[in-house]
Design an enzyme around this catalytic site. Structure first.
Site, PDB file in Angstrom:
ATOM      1  N   CYS A 337      -3.910  -8.402   5.447  1.00  7.22           N
ATOM      2  CA  CYS A 337      -3.546  -8.311   6.771  1.00  7.22           C
ATOM      3  C   CYS A 337      -4.562  -8.919   7.814  1.00  7.22           C
ATOM      4  O   CYS A 337      -3.839  -9.572   8.647  1.00  7.22           O
ATOM      5  CB  CYS A 337      -3.136  -6.514   7.061  1.00  7.22           C
ATOM      6  SG  CYS A 337      -3.973  -5.448   6.512  1.00  7.22           S
ATOM      7  N   ARG A 366     -10.985  -3.791  -4.675  1.00 11.47           N
ATOM      8  CA  ARG A 366     -11.536  -2.882  -4.415  1.00 11.47           C
ATOM      9  C   ARG A 366     -12.280  -1.897  -5.508  1.00 11.47           C
ATOM     10  O   ARG A 366     -11.759  -2.120  -6.642  1.00 11.47           O
ATOM     11  CB  ARG A 366     -10.275  -1.782  -3.782  1.00 11.47           C
ATOM     12  CG  ARG A 366      -9.505  -2.403  -2.793  1.00 11.47           C
ATOM     13  CD  ARG A 366      -8.204  -1.390  -2.239  1.00 11.47           C
ATOM     14  NE  ARG A 366      -7.474  -2.511  -1.660  1.00 11.47           N
ATOM     15  CZ  ARG A 366      -6.222  -1.906  -0.964  1.00 11.47           C
ATOM     16  NH1 ARG A 366      -5.863  -0.859  -1.329  1.00 11.47           N
ATOM     17  NH2 ARG A 366      -5.304  -2.486  -0.240  1.00 11.47           N
ATOM     18  N   GLN A 384      -0.976  -8.099  -4.451  1.00  6.65           N
ATOM     19  CA  GLN A 384      -0.009  -7.378  -3.641  1.00  6.65           C
ATOM     20  C   GLN A 384       1.053  -8.351  -3.269  1.00  6.65           C
ATOM     21  O   GLN A 384       0.752  -9.558  -2.858  1.00  6.65           O
ATOM     22  CB  GLN A 384      -0.567  -7.049  -2.391  1.00  6.65           C
ATOM     23  CG  GLN A 384      -1.493  -5.675  -2.520  1.00  6.65           C
ATOM     24  CD  GLN A 384      -2.151  -5.239  -1.383  1.00  6.65           C
ATOM     25  OE1 GLN A 384      -2.721  -5.786  -0.378  1.00  6.65           O
ATOM     26  NE2 GLN A 384      -2.075  -3.957  -0.992  1.00  6.65           N
ATOM     27  N   ASP A 386       2.450  -9.080  -0.630  1.00  4.67           N
ATOM     28  CA  ASP A 386       2.144  -8.664   0.682  1.00  4.67           C
ATOM     29  C   ASP A 386       3.078  -9.477   1.850  1.00  4.67           C
ATOM     30  O   ASP A 386       2.862 -10.554   1.506  1.00  4.67           O
ATOM     31  CB  ASP A 386       0.555  -8.877   0.957  1.00  4.67           C
ATOM     32  CG  ASP A 386       0.031  -7.552   1.606  1.00  4.67           C
ATOM     33  OD1 ASP A 386       0.852  -6.737   2.162  1.00  4.67           O
ATOM     34  OD2 ASP A 386      -1.225  -7.325   1.740  1.00  4.67           O
ATOM     35  N   HIS A 388       3.679  -9.674   6.405  1.00  3.20           N
ATOM     36  CA  HIS A 388       3.483  -9.087   7.568  1.00  3.20           C
ATOM     37  C   HIS A 388       4.081  -9.792   8.611  1.00  3.20           C
ATOM     38  O   HIS A 388       4.345 -10.960   8.823  1.00  3.20           O
ATOM     39  CB  HIS A 388       1.675  -9.205   7.927  1.00  3.20           C
ATOM     40  CG  HIS A 388       1.102  -8.429   6.992  1.00  3.20           C
ATOM     41  ND1 HIS A 388       0.274  -9.175   5.862  1.00  3.20           N
ATOM     42  CD2 HIS A 388       0.466  -7.119   6.933  1.00  3.20           C
ATOM     43  CE1 HIS A 388      -0.399  -8.298   5.258  1.00  3.20           C
ATOM     44  NE2 HIS A 388      -0.362  -7.154   5.967  1.00  3.20           N
ATOM     45  N   LYS A 472       4.024   5.187   7.597  1.00  4.04           N
ATOM     46  CA  LYS A 472       4.456   4.308   6.490  1.00  4.04           C
ATOM     47  C   LYS A 472       5.721   5.132   5.890  1.00  4.04           C
ATOM     48  O   LYS A 472       5.828   6.093   6.016  1.00  4.04           O
ATOM     49  CB  LYS A 472       3.614   3.875   5.652  1.00  4.04           C
ATOM     50  CG  LYS A 472       2.847   4.892   4.933  1.00  4.04           C
ATOM     51  CD  LYS A 472       1.595   4.380   3.847  1.00  4.04           C
ATOM     52  CE  LYS A 472       1.002   5.519   3.291  1.00  4.04           C
ATOM     53  NZ  LYS A 472       0.106   4.948   2.174  1.00  4.04           N
ATOM     54  N   HIS A 518       3.872  -4.109   7.832  1.00  6.18           N
ATOM     55  CA  HIS A 518       3.193  -4.427   6.552  1.00  6.18           C
ATOM     56  C   HIS A 518       4.313  -3.851   5.808  1.00  6.18           C
ATOM     57  O   HIS A 518       4.818  -3.046   5.820  1.00  6.18           O
ATOM     58  CB  HIS A 518       2.025  -3.698   6.354  1.00  6.18           C
ATOM     59  CG  HIS A 518       1.086  -3.721   7.520  1.00  6.18           C
ATOM     60  ND1 HIS A 518      -0.400  -4.234   7.099  1.00  6.18           N
ATOM     61  CD2 HIS A 518       0.852  -3.250   8.881  1.00  6.18           C
ATOM     62  CE1 HIS A 518      -0.867  -4.121   8.232  1.00  6.18           C
ATOM     63  NE2 HIS A 518      -0.364  -3.460   9.094  1.00  6.18           N
TER      64      HIS A 518
END
Length: 641
Positions: A337, A366, A384, A386, A388, A472, A518
């Site tokens: 992000c 991570r 991910q 992902d 946005h 979320k 997100h």
């Protein structure tokens, strides 16, 4: 009299001091027989505890997760009573309920202990359960609590007591066993009808490797023997479906100590499956107006300081990468992000441009503790799906609903039909864990709740489960074995746009902040593939299967014909191969079944003479003979459906 509000909104009046059990009795004797505990104003209580004030009460049974947890925590106490009876002098650490039962950490002293001892402990637990001993709660002073365990000689309980404030300590007693515990517990031991001890392991006291290693005994209990039998069958089936086992058998992925723990290597077949998933979602995203972007695997430390990720996760992440430039530090990307915020900021935006939707299959890193790594479900490097979305405040709810539609489209295409939407809000009692203003949090939480309601989702609300920057909607999916997995997630964020000073020019010609959404329908590709493998036991939907068919010539005499068939089929964008090994046809069929290849095309003298193939379906046997073109059309039709 006090007013008791029940989950359906109805209000009943009772005398002060009424218990949850008595409330259940006033509704029906059948309900009272099944009440394990109660939620009183959101806090879990013993069913026998008096209620002194107006309260909201939910009666908990085995069908409620909190009811199950109470049942299993009480079972841990019962196991401790059995251990103390069988092994006098045993000392006890902690015995919590967990997602699949309970455990207790115990110190047997010099005694040897193994799974060979399970049977006699199980028998003793059931013997004690039949006494129907009540779980009795007793508040005690800190001095009295310490004195009790000094006399008993249990240093582990004394270690726990020293951290507890006076006036907050309670004991629970059932039968001959008393434990330090804040509860709650089930009414009596008679509810426990079936028990199975599952495993034994070592566990350092309080997770500290410098302290003594205790024996951790895992168990599970049920109110019916039939439920235990069903559970054990499910465990056996889960072992067969374990994605680590099937991933190896199907040649999908591997790990290497030289590469590093928690860093998966995708093999050709796994890569083909993964790319199919990526292409499937990319096509859906293009139709929904997303633009594909790519960002680096690293970012400057200042990027994550700005986003807040460094403050929240920096100490537990991979440590900074130093460059030859003095003082310059980079991080392996823990999130996509912040990078997408900078892409948004790369040029001026107008209210007419919004919403802007950036999507990326971005790999992030991570540092998970080595003991928490588990196949593909818990790794240190994962991708991910992902995206946005940057939109105006008046567009938030509509965009959120469109994302819900996309998530459900993914679930339906892959056979996930049983799911609940979890509305994850911040903990109102501990706001220091989060960034942003109360006003922005209220706006974000309202948008999620309203969107979920308007889409008719089955929802549950969980306080304290929000991301640090916003609330979320997490999709909790049940697989074929009834296990819950958190997969897709959607988050509303008013905070990162402020931190990155994102703007758009409004119709009033003034600068405004966009709202950020997100979303990740898969969540992580690695975790999603793991769940998918176990959900379908490696029998993927035909469109997703890396190898949709395999041609099995009976002998080398038919290999040339087999190659012609393969060429004609591969030209139709369906995927297959030929087994040219010098093996008997029975062995080739068995191996193809193990690899879960959907179709086997057997070729011998008759098939070559007739210009046909003999078709077998994985798990079903012979389908019959047909021409290669007919099989191709059948396969294409099935894939399209």
């Amino acid at each position: 009299m006090i007013n008791i509000t029940l989950p359906d909104g109805s209000i009943r009046q009772y005398e002060k001091g009424i218990t949850a059990f008595q409330i259940a009795q006033s509704i029906s004797e059948g309900l009272a027989r099944n009440v394990l505990a109660a939620e009183v104003n959101g806090e879990c209580w013993d069913a026998s505890r008096p209620i002194e004030n107006d309260s909201t009460v939910k009666l908990l049974t085995w069908n409620d997760q909190t009811g199950k947890s109470t049942f299993w925590h009480s079972s841990a106490h019962l196991m401790a009573e059995a251990l103390e009876a069988l092994y006098p002098g045993t000392k006890f650490g902690i015995g919590p309920a967990i997602e699949t039962g309970f455990y207790y950490d115990v110190d047997f002293g010099d005694r040897d202990f193994s799974s060979d001892d399970f049977k006699k402990i199980e028998d003793k637990i059931l013997e004690l359960a039949k006494t129907k001993s009540e779980f009795v709660r007793k508040p005690v002073s800190k001095a009295d609590a310490e004195q009790y365990f000094i006399e008993k000689g249990d240093e582990y309980k004394l270690d726990l007591i020293k951290d507890l404030p006076d006036g907050s300590i309670t004991f629970y007693t059932q039968g001959s066993f008393t434990d330090l515990c804040r509860g709650p517990h089930i009414p009596n031991t008679g509810f426990i009808k079936a028990v199975k001890l599952m495993n034994v392991a070592g566990a350092y006291w309080r997770g500290d490797e410098s302290r003594k290693q205790l024996t951790r005994i895992y168990g599970v209990t049920f109110p019916k023997q039939s439920e235990l039998s069903d559970y054990l069958k499910m465990i056996e089936e889960a072992k067969k479906r374990d994605h680590r086992k099937l991933g190896k058998e199907l040649e999908l992925f591997t790990f290497s100590e030289k590469v590093g723990m928690g860093l998966p290597l995708w093999l050709p077949k796994g890569t083909a499956l993964r790319e199919k998933l990526v292409n499937f979602l990319q096509r859906a995203q293009m139709k929904a107006g997303y633009e594909q972007v790519i960002t680096p695997h690293i970012g400057h430390k200042n990027l994550y300081i700005t986003s807040g990720h460094y403050e929240k996760y920096g100490a537990d992440s991979f440590q900074p990468i130093k460059t030859p430039q003095e003082g310059e530090e980079f991080f392996l990307k823990p999130m996509n992000c912040p990078h997408h915020c900078e892409i948004y900021k790369s040029k001026p935006r107008s209210y007419k441009d919004l919403p802007v939707r950036f999507a990326e299959f971005g790999t992030v890193y991570r540092y998970e503790q080595s003991g928490e790594l588990h196949g593909l479900t818990r790794v240190r490097g994962f991708t991910q799906d992902d995206a946005h979305l940057f939109c105006r405040p008046d567009q938030v709810k509509e965009e959120f609903k469109k994302v819900i539609d996309l998530v459900l489209y993914v679930f339906n295409a892959l056979g996930f039909e049983d799911y609940t939407a979890q509305v994850s809000l911040r903990d109102p009692e501990n706001k220091t864990k989060y960034i942003g203003t109360d006003e922005n949090w209220q706006l974000a939480e309202s948008a999620i709740i309203e969107a979920a309601e308007e889409k008719g989702l089955k929802t549950v609300v969980e306080l304290g489960e929000a991301a640090f920057y916003g609330p979320k909607l997490d999709f909790m999916v049940k697989d074929a074995l009834g296990r819950k997995w958190q997969l897709g997630t959607i988050q509303v964020d008013y905070n990162l746009p402020e931190r990155f000073e994102l703007e758009y020019t409004g119709s009033d010609n003034q600068k405004h902040r966009p709202v950020m959404i997100h979303r990740a329908p898969f969540g992580s590709l690695e975790r999603f593939v793991a769940v998918l493998i176990e959900h379908c036991a490696g029998n993927f939907p035909l469109w997703l299967t890396p190898e949709q068919f395999i041609i099995l010539p009976i002998s080398e005499k038919y290999e040339e014909y087999a190659k012609k068939v393969l060429e004609s089929l591969n030209n139709s964008d369906i995927r297959g191969l030929i087994d040219l090994r010098d093996e008997k046809i029975g062995r080739k069929i068995r191996d193809a079944e193990v690899k879960k290849i959907p179709y086997m095309l057997i070729i011998g003298e008759k098939e070559m003479a007739d210009g046909t193939v003999s078709v077998r379906r994985h798990g079903h046997g012979d389908v019959g003979s047909m021409r290669a073109e007919e099989f191709r059309n059948q396969l294409i039709t099935e894939i399209t459906v």
